[in-house]
Every structure is written in structure tokens, then in C-alpha cells.
Design a protein around this motif. Structure first.
Motif, PDB file in Angstrom:
ATOM      1  N   UNK A   1     -53.190  15.842 -58.432  1.00 15.69           N
ATOM      2  CA  UNK A   1     -51.761  15.970 -58.159  1.00 15.69           C
ATOM      3  C   UNK A   1     -50.958  14.803 -58.699  1.00 15.69           C
ATOM      4  N   UNK A   2     -51.447  14.186 -59.774  1.00 15.33           N
ATOM      5  CA  UNK A   2     -50.765  13.045 -60.390  1.00 15.33           C
ATOM      6  C   UNK A   2     -51.117  11.707 -59.779  1.00 15.33           C
ATOM      7  N   UNK A   3     -51.947  11.693 -58.727  1.00 11.35           N
ATOM      8  CA  UNK A   3     -52.334  10.449 -58.052  1.00 11.35           C
ATOM      9  C   UNK A   3     -53.716   9.996 -58.519  1.00 11.35           C
ATOM     10  N   UNK A   4     -53.813   8.753 -58.966  1.00  8.85           N
ATOM     11  CA  UNK A   4     -55.091   8.189 -59.390  1.00  8.85           C
ATOM     12  C   UNK A   4     -56.003   8.046 -58.174  1.00  8.85           C
ATOM     13  N   UNK A   5     -57.253   8.541 -58.294  1.00  4.01           N
ATOM     14  CA  UNK A   5     -58.156   8.557 -57.136  1.00  4.01           C
ATOM     15  C   UNK A   5     -58.641   7.164 -56.742  1.00  4.01           C
TER      16      UNK A   5
ATOM     17  N   UNK B   1     -56.328  23.695 -63.739  1.00  6.48           N
ATOM     18  CA  UNK B   1     -54.962  24.169 -63.501  1.00  6.48           C
ATOM     19  C   UNK B   1     -54.739  24.521 -62.031  1.00  6.48           C
ATOM     20  N   UNK B   2     -53.499  24.420 -61.624  1.00  9.09           N
ATOM     21  CA  UNK B   2     -53.113  24.799 -60.266  1.00  9.09           C
ATOM     22  C   UNK B   2     -53.449  26.270 -60.009  1.00  9.09           C
TER      23      UNK B   2
ATOM     24  N   UNK C   1     -46.908  23.428 -66.956  1.00  7.47           N
ATOM     25  CA  UNK C   1     -47.237  22.775 -65.693  1.00  7.47           C
ATOM     26  C   UNK C   1     -48.448  21.852 -65.876  1.00  7.47           C
ATOM     27  N   UNK C   2     -48.357  20.585 -65.442  1.00  4.11           N
ATOM     28  CA  UNK C   2     -49.488  19.671 -65.597  1.00  4.11           C
ATOM     29  C   UNK C   2     -50.671  20.114 -64.731  1.00  4.11           C
ATOM     30  N   UNK C   3     -51.893  19.752 -65.141  1.00  9.08           N
ATOM     31  CA  UNK C   3     -53.066  20.144 -64.359  1.00  9.08           C
ATOM     32  C   UNK C   3     -53.060  19.489 -62.983  1.00  9.08           C
ATOM     33  N   UNK C   4     -53.577  20.193 -61.989  1.00 13.50           N
ATOM     34  CA  UNK C   4     -53.672  19.636 -60.637  1.00 13.50           C
ATOM     35  C   UNK C   4     -54.760  18.566 -60.568  1.00 13.50           C
ATOM     36  N   UNK C   5     -55.818  18.743 -61.384  1.00 13.20           N
ATOM     37  CA  UNK C   5     -56.890  17.746 -61.494  1.00 13.20           C
ATOM     38  C   UNK C   5     -57.082  17.405 -62.969  1.00 13.20           C
ATOM     39  N   UNK C   6     -57.087  16.109 -63.275  1.00 15.21           N
ATOM     40  CA  UNK C   6     -57.298  15.673 -64.654  1.00 15.21           C
ATOM     41  C   UNK C   6     -58.364  14.577 -64.690  1.00 15.21           C
ATOM     42  N   UNK C   7     -59.413  14.829 -65.457  1.00 11.52           N
ATOM     43  CA  UNK C   7     -60.517  13.874 -65.599  1.00 11.52           C
ATOM     44  C   UNK C   7     -60.559  13.427 -67.053  1.00 11.52           C
ATOM     45  N   UNK C   8     -60.600  12.106 -67.282  1.00 12.52           N
ATOM     46  CA  UNK C   8     -60.589  11.586 -68.646  1.00 12.52           C
ATOM     47  C   UNK C   8     -61.695  10.554 -68.848  1.00 12.52           C
ATOM     48  N   UNK C   9     -62.613  10.872 -69.778  1.00 10.55           N
ATOM     49  CA  UNK C   9     -63.668   9.938 -70.213  1.00 10.55           C
ATOM     50  C   UNK C   9     -64.398   9.314 -69.023  1.00 10.55           C
ATOM     51  N   UNK C  10     -64.751  10.132 -68.065  1.00 10.27           N
ATOM     52  CA  UNK C  10     -65.363   9.648 -66.824  1.00 10.27           C
ATOM     53  C   UNK C  10     -66.845   9.348 -67.004  1.00 10.27           C
ATOM     54  N   UNK C  11     -67.242   8.144 -66.597  1.00 15.12           N
ATOM     55  CA  UNK C  11     -68.666   7.791 -66.607  1.00 15.12           C
ATOM     56  C   UNK C  11     -69.048   7.253 -65.234  1.00 15.12           C
TER      57      UNK C  11
ATOM     58  N   UNK D   1     -56.541   3.981 -57.609  1.00 12.92           N
ATOM     59  CA  UNK D   1     -55.358   3.167 -57.286  1.00 12.92           C
ATOM     60  C   UNK D   1     -54.533   3.763 -56.139  1.00 12.92           C
ATOM     61  N   UNK D   2     -54.501   5.083 -56.064  1.00 14.55           N
ATOM     62  CA  UNK D   2     -53.666   5.750 -55.062  1.00 14.55           C
ATOM     63  C   UNK D   2     -54.532   6.732 -54.273  1.00 14.55           C
ATOM     64  N   UNK D   3     -55.633   6.206 -53.762  1.00 15.27           N
ATOM     65  CA  UNK D   3     -56.666   7.074 -53.194  1.00 15.27           C
ATOM     66  C   UNK D   3     -56.215   7.836 -51.950  1.00 15.27           C
ATOM     67  N   UNK D   4     -55.354   7.250 -51.138  1.00 15.74           N
ATOM     68  CA  UNK D   4     -54.918   7.942 -49.927  1.00 15.74           C
ATOM     69  C   UNK D   4     -54.145   9.224 -50.266  1.00 15.74           C
ATOM     70  N   UNK D   5     -53.216   9.121 -51.189  1.00  7.14           N
ATOM     71  CA  UNK D   5     -52.423  10.291 -51.579  1.00  7.14           C
ATOM     72  C   UNK D   5     -53.296  11.337 -52.270  1.00  7.14           C
ATOM     73  N   UNK D   6     -54.227  10.878 -53.120  1.00  2.87           N
ATOM     74  CA  UNK D   6     -55.119  11.799 -53.824  1.00  2.87           C
ATOM     75  C   UNK D   6     -56.041  12.514 -52.842  1.00  2.87           C
ATOM     76  N   UNK D   7     -56.623  11.744 -51.925  1.00  5.81           N
ATOM     77  CA  UNK D   7     -57.581  12.318 -50.980  1.00  5.81           C
ATOM     78  C   UNK D   7     -56.913  13.312 -50.038  1.00  5.81           C
ATOM     79  N   UNK D   8     -55.645  13.099 -49.713  1.00  7.07           N
ATOM     80  CA  UNK D   8     -54.924  14.003 -48.810  1.00  7.07           C
ATOM     81  C   UNK D   8     -54.761  15.397 -49.412  1.00  7.07           C
TER      82      UNK D   8
END
Length: 308
Positions: A65-69, A29-30, A1-11, A71-78
Motif C-alpha cells: 500500500x505504498x508503505x515500506x515494510x 495488483x489490488x 493504479x499502482x500495485x498494492x504489493x511491490x517487491x524489488x530485487x529482494x534477497x 521503514x514504515x512497518x506499522x502502517x504496512x503490517x496493518x
């Protein structure tokens, strides 16, 4: 199962030039509870705020949940509920209206039965028609949690949720968190209270100066890095540790009244039997023995000191 939250190289670098996050990567993980520990200014709140879409990242990616915070902020924020560190509520509004308003902000249809269940779970149902200004500090924090849960998020962020809360209420809130996990909610917790992480977290992350130092299963962390101490109370104080006991790397207790032996509980041999035998050979008598297990706090402090 893919992670519910994924952070990559965040600055994240603020306009002042301060770099709050330095290449942070993290998968959550979920349904798990992860505790983020770190001193003031470590980057905990910036990390949470970025995942929640409140702070814009300088570089890197975050998905919920697979939504970029970004580019797809509305779906992610929900999918996200946030309980902020600061208590900011409308003093003259009633509890139920405050929670109802938060649900409406996410375009959810009115559902007072669901909201009353949340208030009941948080021991607030009898206060639903009370004005916020009449509530205690602990109750106001519960209202913040109710607001964050009002739109049925899959991920809940708790930023120092029990700061300034008494011990009894803190334990009550831990029980609430456990029930949320049982319902499948993923919980990310930042805290200064080490016992909070020990009590409720599945994994522990240590962050300092904008960098993740460690993310590990709590039980594995304690087993891998936890150490145990044997405190040997002496019949008479000594000025120095006898040379014959040098192989044990003992520490001298306060006033020379005790010896402290550190050992690994997972080792094939602890060396305690040989140590006690050599104590007698050295002419020392003991009056008491006590053991102390290293806590998560000891591990946390040690990690931060190593990277300081």
C-alpha cells in the motif's frame, strides 16, 4: 493504479549462509488472487514472511500500500493479514475471544458484529463460544483465517491454507477466498495443490531455489504453454513406430498398444487428419481415440526441471 504489493530485487541470506531469496521482483495488483507454486524449500514462505515484516530482508525493497515494510512497518503490517502454515492457537480459549484478541492487537475498536459476520462466512458462527480444543483441524484453519481478517486487512496471505484438509472442506475454503476477492481483498496463496491454483488464481507465479521463474496470467499460461495429446489405441500392439510416421514425432504407449501424438491447439493445422491417413497407409488400425489437455501441473513440473 499502482500495485498494492511491490517487491524489488529482494534477497534473503540466513546466518547459516543459505540464500533463500535471490533478487526476487514482483508486483501484485489490488483485488487479484495470485498463486505461488514451488517445491519445498523454494522460498515461498520466506517471501511471504518478508512481505509481512516477519523476516528482515538482506537487500531489496518491499512496499505494501505504498508503505515500506522496514521503514514504515506499522502502517504496512496493518494492511496485511497472514494465515500461517502451522496451526498455532490457544487450545483453552473460545473462538470469539481468539478472533477478538487478534483485532485488538492492531488497535481496532471492538466490533463483534463484524467478527460474527466473518465467522458466519467461514461457517464458524455456531462454534463462536466453543473452545479451540474441541474443533476439528479444518475448523481450526478457518479460525486462523478469521484471525487474519479480524482487523480488516487489504492484503491476505494464505500459506498452504488447505494442507491436510479434506477435499470437500478445501472446496468450501476456495468459495470463501472467492467471496473475499469479491469484497476487494488481494490474496496471495502458496500451495502444493496445483488444482487450487487452477481453480481460484488469476495469475500464477512459479518459484524455485529462491528465484521467480515465471509470473503470468493463468489463462495465458495455459494457452501459451499448454499442449494437447492425442492417444491412439491400436488394434494390435507394435514393437516400433513405422518409419513413415517419423515426421509426427510420435511416442509409443505402454506395451506398444497405443501411439501418442502431441500438438499445439493454437496452431493453424494440428496435423491430425494427415496422421490418421498415414496410419492407414502404414497398415495400422485404430480402435479408439482420446485427447488429454496439459494441466498447470505439467507446466509447473516442466519449468522446475528446466531450471534444475
Amino acid at each position: 493504479m499502482p500495485p498494492i504489493v511491490s517487491v524489488r530485487n529482494l534477497t534473503k541470506t540466513y546466518a547459516s549462509g543459505f540464500q533463500a531469496l535471490k533478487g526476487v521482483s514482483l508486483d501484485i495488483a489490488q483485488g487479484e488472487i495470485i498463486a505461488l507454486l514451488g517445491p519445498n524449500g523454494a522460498g515461498k514462505t520466506t517471501l511471504i514472511s518478508t512481505i509481512c515484516g516477519i523476516v528482515q530482508p538482506t537487500s531489496g525493497t518491499v512496499t505494501v500500500g505504498g508503505h515500506d515494510v522496514v521503514r514504515d512497518y506499522r502502517a504496512a503490517r496493518a494492511l496485511v493479514g497472514l494465515v500461517p502454515q502451522e496451526i498455532s492457537l490457544e487450545s483453552f480459549e473460545r473462538v470469539i475471544n481468539t478472533v477478538r484478541f487478534s483485532r485488538g492487537l492492531f488497535g481496532k475498536p471492538r466490533d463483534d458484529a463484524y467478527l460474527e459476520k466473518i465467522l458466519s462466512d467461514l461457517s464458524l458462527l455456531d462454534k463462536k463460544d466453543s473452545k479451540i480444543m474441541t474443533l476439528s483441524g479444518g475448523m481450526k484453519r478457518r479460525v486462523l483465517i478469521a484471525k487474519a481478517l479480524s482487523h480488516q486487512p487489504r492484503v491476505l496471505f494464505l500459506d498452504e491454507p488447505t494442507a491436510g484438509v479434506d477435499v470437500e472442506l478445501r472446496k468450501d475454503m476456495w468459495a470463501v477466498v472467492a467471496s473475499l476477492k469479491a469484497a476487494g481483498v488481494t490474496i496471495i496463496l502458496t500451495t502444493h495443490y496445483i488444482e487450487e491454483a487452477e481453480a481460484i488464481a488469476d495469475r500464477v507465479g512459479v518459484i524455485n531455489k529462491g528465484e521467480i521463474l515465471l509470473v503470468q496470467d493463468k489463462a495465458e499460461l495455459m494457452a501459451q504453454m499448454g499442449r494437447k495429446e492425442l492417444h491412439i489405441q491400436l488394434g494390435a500392439p507394435v514393437a516400433a513406430i513405422p518409419a513413415v510416421l517419423a515426421p509426427y514425432a510420435l511416442a509409443l504407449g505402454k506395451g506398444g498398444e497405443s501411439l501418442i501424438y502431441t500438438y499445439d491447439t493454437k496452431a493453424e493445422r494440428t496435423g491430425i487428419t494427415a496422421l490418421l491417413s498415414d496410419l492407414r497407409e502404414a497398415g495400422l488400425t485404430m480402435t479408439d481415440l482420446a485427447t488429454r489437455q496439459s494441466s498447470l501441473e505439467d507446466i509447473f513440473v516442466g519449468l522446475v526441471k528446466e531450471r534444475a
